[in-house]
Motif scaffolding. Structure first.
Motif, mmCIF file in Angstrom:
data_model
loop_
_atom_site.group_PDB
_atom_site.id
_atom_site.type_symbol
_atom_site.label_atom_id
_atom_site.label_comp_id
_atom_site.label_asym_id
_atom_site.label_seq_id
_atom_site.Cartn_x
_atom_site.Cartn_y
_atom_site.Cartn_z
ATOM 1 N N LEU A 128 6.742 -23.320 -11.314
ATOM 2 C CA LEU A 128 7.342 -23.531 -12.632
ATOM 3 C C LEU A 128 7.794 -22.200 -13.226
ATOM 4 O O LEU A 128 8.923 -22.077 -13.721
ATOM 5 C CB LEU A 128 6.340 -24.222 -13.556
ATOM 6 N N SER A 129 6.917 -21.182 -13.174
ATOM 7 C CA SER A 129 7.268 -19.870 -13.717
ATOM 8 C C SER A 129 8.443 -19.252 -12.966
ATOM 9 O O SER A 129 9.379 -18.717 -13.573
ATOM 10 C CB SER A 129 6.057 -18.936 -13.658
ATOM 11 N N LEU A 130 8.406 -19.331 -11.641
ATOM 12 C CA LEU A 130 9.491 -18.767 -10.831
ATOM 13 C C LEU A 130 10.809 -19.468 -11.142
ATOM 14 O O LEU A 130 11.859 -18.819 -11.298
ATOM 15 C CB LEU A 130 9.161 -18.894 -9.346
ATOM 16 N N GLY A 131 10.773 -20.788 -11.235
ATOM 17 C CA GLY A 131 11.993 -21.532 -11.519
ATOM 18 C C GLY A 131 12.604 -21.153 -12.856
ATOM 19 O O GLY A 131 13.828 -20.985 -12.976
ATOM 20 N N ILE A 132 11.770 -20.993 -13.882
ATOM 21 C CA ILE A 132 12.285 -20.609 -15.199
ATOM 22 C C ILE A 132 12.843 -19.191 -15.165
ATOM 23 O O ILE A 132 13.866 -18.897 -15.809
ATOM 24 C CB ILE A 132 11.182 -20.751 -16.266
ATOM 25 N N GLU A 133 12.218 -18.303 -14.410
ATOM 26 C CA GLU A 133 12.754 -16.944 -14.265
ATOM 27 C C GLU A 133 14.156 -16.982 -13.654
ATOM 28 O O GLU A 133 15.072 -16.291 -14.132
ATOM 29 C CB GLU A 133 11.837 -16.112 -13.386
ATOM 30 N N VAL A 134 14.329 -17.766 -12.610
ATOM 31 C CA VAL A 134 15.632 -17.838 -11.948
ATOM 32 C C VAL A 134 16.665 -18.472 -12.887
ATOM 33 O O VAL A 134 17.818 -18.015 -12.971
ATOM 34 C CB VAL A 134 15.525 -18.627 -10.636
ATOM 35 N N MET A 135 16.273 -19.528 -13.599
ATOM 36 C CA MET A 135 17.173 -20.132 -14.581
ATOM 37 C C MET A 135 17.589 -19.128 -15.636
ATOM 38 O O MET A 135 18.766 -19.052 -16.017
ATOM 39 C CB MET A 135 16.491 -21.331 -15.252
ATOM 40 N N ALA A 136 16.625 -18.355 -16.138
ATOM 41 C CA ALA A 136 16.931 -17.360 -17.167
ATOM 42 C C ALA A 136 17.940 -16.338 -16.656
ATOM 43 O O ALA A 136 18.828 -15.892 -17.405
ATOM 44 C CB ALA A 136 15.649 -16.672 -17.627
ATOM 45 N N ALA A 137 17.826 -15.953 -15.378
ATOM 46 C CA ALA A 137 18.800 -15.027 -14.798
ATOM 47 C C ALA A 137 20.199 -15.636 -14.828
ATOM 48 O O ALA A 137 21.193 -14.942 -15.103
ATOM 49 C CB ALA A 137 18.398 -14.675 -13.369
ATOM 50 N N GLY A 138 20.297 -16.946 -14.560
ATOM 51 C CA GLY A 138 21.587 -17.623 -14.638
ATOM 52 C C GLY A 138 22.139 -17.650 -16.050
ATOM 53 O O GLY A 138 23.356 -17.494 -16.261
ATOM 54 N N TYR A 139 21.271 -17.845 -17.029
ATOM 55 C CA TYR A 139 21.697 -17.823 -18.424
ATOM 56 C C TYR A 139 22.254 -16.446 -18.805
ATOM 57 O O TYR A 139 23.306 -16.329 -19.439
ATOM 58 C CB TYR A 139 20.527 -18.167 -19.343
ATOM 59 N N VAL A 140 21.516 -15.397 -18.452
ATOM 60 C CA VAL A 140 21.953 -14.038 -18.788
ATOM 61 C C VAL A 140 23.285 -13.732 -18.116
ATOM 62 O O VAL A 140 24.192 -13.140 -18.729
ATOM 63 C CB VAL A 140 20.881 -13.012 -18.385
ATOM 64 N N ALA A 141 23.428 -14.128 -16.846
ATOM 65 C CA ALA A 141 24.694 -13.895 -16.142
ATOM 66 C C ALA A 141 25.844 -14.607 -16.836
ATOM 67 O O ALA A 141 26.943 -14.052 -16.975
ATOM 68 C CB ALA A 141 24.563 -14.360 -14.691
ATOM 69 N N THR A 142 25.612 -15.839 -17.290
ATOM 70 C CA THR A 142 26.654 -16.580 -17.991
ATOM 71 C C THR A 142 27.050 -15.886 -19.288
ATOM 72 O O THR A 142 28.240 -15.787 -19.626
ATOM 73 C CB THR A 142 26.183 -18.013 -18.302
ATOM 74 N N LEU A 143 26.064 -15.398 -20.025
ATOM 75 C CA LEU A 143 26.362 -14.658 -21.255
ATOM 76 C C LEU A 143 27.230 -13.434 -20.961
ATOM 77 O O LEU A 143 28.193 -13.160 -21.698
ATOM 78 C CB LEU A 143 25.064 -14.220 -21.926
ATOM 79 N N LEU A 144 26.894 -12.705 -19.910
ATOM 80 C CA LEU A 144 27.665 -11.511 -19.584
ATOM 81 C C LEU A 144 29.089 -11.867 -19.165
ATOM 82 O O LEU A 144 30.058 -11.217 -19.584
ATOM 83 C CB LEU A 144 26.968 -10.728 -18.468
ATOM 84 N N ILE A 145 29.231 -12.903 -18.356
ATOM 85 C CA ILE A 145 30.553 -13.302 -17.871
ATOM 86 C C ILE A 145 31.443 -13.760 -19.026
ATOM 87 O O ILE A 145 32.574 -13.283 -19.197
ATOM 88 C CB ILE A 145 30.423 -14.413 -16.813
#
Length: 414
Positions: A128-145
């Motif tokens: 669960l923790s790992l999955g949320i970390e990976v999701m958060a990375a996707g969110y940050v990448a989307t914000l940057l893009i």
């Protein structure tokens, strides 16, 4: 100085499913369609375990209700939102289309993290923790893009700003939940859930409706007056912040101060967009029908709050919330995604049999879920509503997955 995102020419014919990667909406909607069934399948099984007392059903690392809220709000629905925004954001801002190097990593992070997190609900806290970390990375990448696209644009409409603010709030909410998983204060959990609902999903849904419903209606309806008032998006943001603040501070009895104006603003838009001129085609009518759930939800929110102010106990339970989440979010998902899917696959802009079936059944699911708040046998009605969601969406999901894997019907690229 960062360069503007540029599309890259790629030979897709060498890939197993070449058209799936041809546009951001294809890949993200494909993942979202799978998530629609994944989230509700787990929830239906969890409800069945409670209802029938299953022995051995794995216990999630956090409250199942919280897990249901977090993964539907930050995992399931945002897959569609990201697919839509990564497609239309450059168009809104007159910028070049994004390349596969932008949207494939985002899809992989958000959907991959979502799947890992769902596996974690089967009793594995580390997943669960790992999955949320990976999701958060996707969110940050989307914000940057999207932030780079916004920065490079000459004109920055309020719709783009509103979506960026909502994505920022959503990223903050997801990071709060991640901090909770690593031992931070438990108060972060309800904050994360409320930010997902009223800081991420609802602002983006309303912003997209504000821009697209009058646009779609004006392209079809005769004598249509396009109304996109500049005041409404900032006003809705202010009122949603007030709603969230009052809720989190425990002042539910005073929340009507925000909820009643929100109900009025949403009702005004529902009327100002002239649904009586937009009854045909069906693909346009369902947009207006879906939006109609939103003012109803906030009327009930306001009634619930006023009832508490007069010293009574809550009488509506989670009915207003699920009228909004299933009625508005769910119905608008079917309406908007079907329209985008048909338009971007070269198909007629018509509501065909399977989307109609999904939409109509989903309206019944709203009623079933509201029924679960009243009377006896709540778990039974909750389970029926969850199964109803699966029945409603299964044909629509299978049809959508097939479309995303097939070339455009008109032979055009994309």
């Amino acid at each position: 100085m960062m360069r503007d995102p540029q599309p890259r020419a790629v030979d897709l014919s060498t890939e197993p499913f070449p058209t799936l990667f041809a546009a951001p909406h294809r890949l993200m909607f494909f993942a979202g369609a799978l998530a629609v069934l994944t989230s509700m399948s787990w929830w239906a099984l969890q409800l069945a375990a409670w209802r029938f007392g299953w022995i051995g059903w794995p216990t999630p690392p956090i409250s199942p209700v919280s897990a249901h809220a977090i993964l539907t709000q930050y995992g399931m629905l945002p897959l569609f939102i990201f697919g839509f925004l990564l497609t239309v954001f450059p168009r809104w801002l007159n910028r070049p289309a994004l390349s596969r190097a932008h949207y494939i990593p985002v899809a992989g992070a958000v959907f991959g993290g979502y799947l890992i997190a769902n596996a974690g609900l089967l009793g594995w806290p580390w997943a669960l923790s790992l999955g949320i970390e990976v999701m958060a990375a996707g969110y940050v990448a989307t914000l940057l893009i999207l932030g780079n696209v916004l920065r490079a644009a000459e004109q920055r409409p309020i719709h783009a700003w509103s979506c960026m603010v909502a994505l920022t709030v959503g990223t903050a909410g997801l990071l709060m939940f991640l901090a909770y998983l690593f031992g931070a204060s438990p108060v972060l959990m309800p904050i994360a859930i409320d930010l997902g609902t009223f800081g991420l999903l609802l602002p983006i849904y309303f912003t997209v409706c504000h821009r697209m419903i009058p646009f779609f209606s004006g392209n079809v309806a005769a004598n249509y007056v396009v109304r996109r008032p500049a005041w409404s998006i900032p006003l809705v943001w202010a009122l949603l912040l007030a709603h969230t603040f009052l809720e989190l501070r425990g002042h539910q009895a005073w929340r009507w101060l925000a909820d009643a104006p929100l109900a009025f603003v949403f009702a005004w838009h529902a009327c100002a967009w002239q649904p009586w001129k937009s009854t045909h085609p069906g693909l346009l009518a369902v947009l207006h029908l879906s939006f109609a759930w939103l003012p109803i939800a906030f009327v009930l929110y306001a009634v619930q709050s006023a009832w508490l102010m007069f010293g009574h106990t809550a009488i509506l339970g989670y009915a207003p919330l699920h009228i909004m989440t299933i009625g508005y979010f769910g119905s608008m998902l079917v309406a908007m995604v079907t329209r985008v899917t048909h338009g971007h696959s070269g198909r007629p802009l018509q509501m065909t049999a399977i989307p109609w079936l999904c939409f109509v059944l989903l309206q019944i699911v709203v009623v079933l879920r509201v029924r679960a708040e009243f009377g006896a046998h709540q778990l039974t009605w909750l389970l029926i509503a969850a199964c109803g969601w699966l029945v409603a969406f299964l044909p629509w999901v299978l049809r959508s997955l097939w479309i995303y894997l097939m070339p455009r019907a008109d032979g055009k690229p994309g």
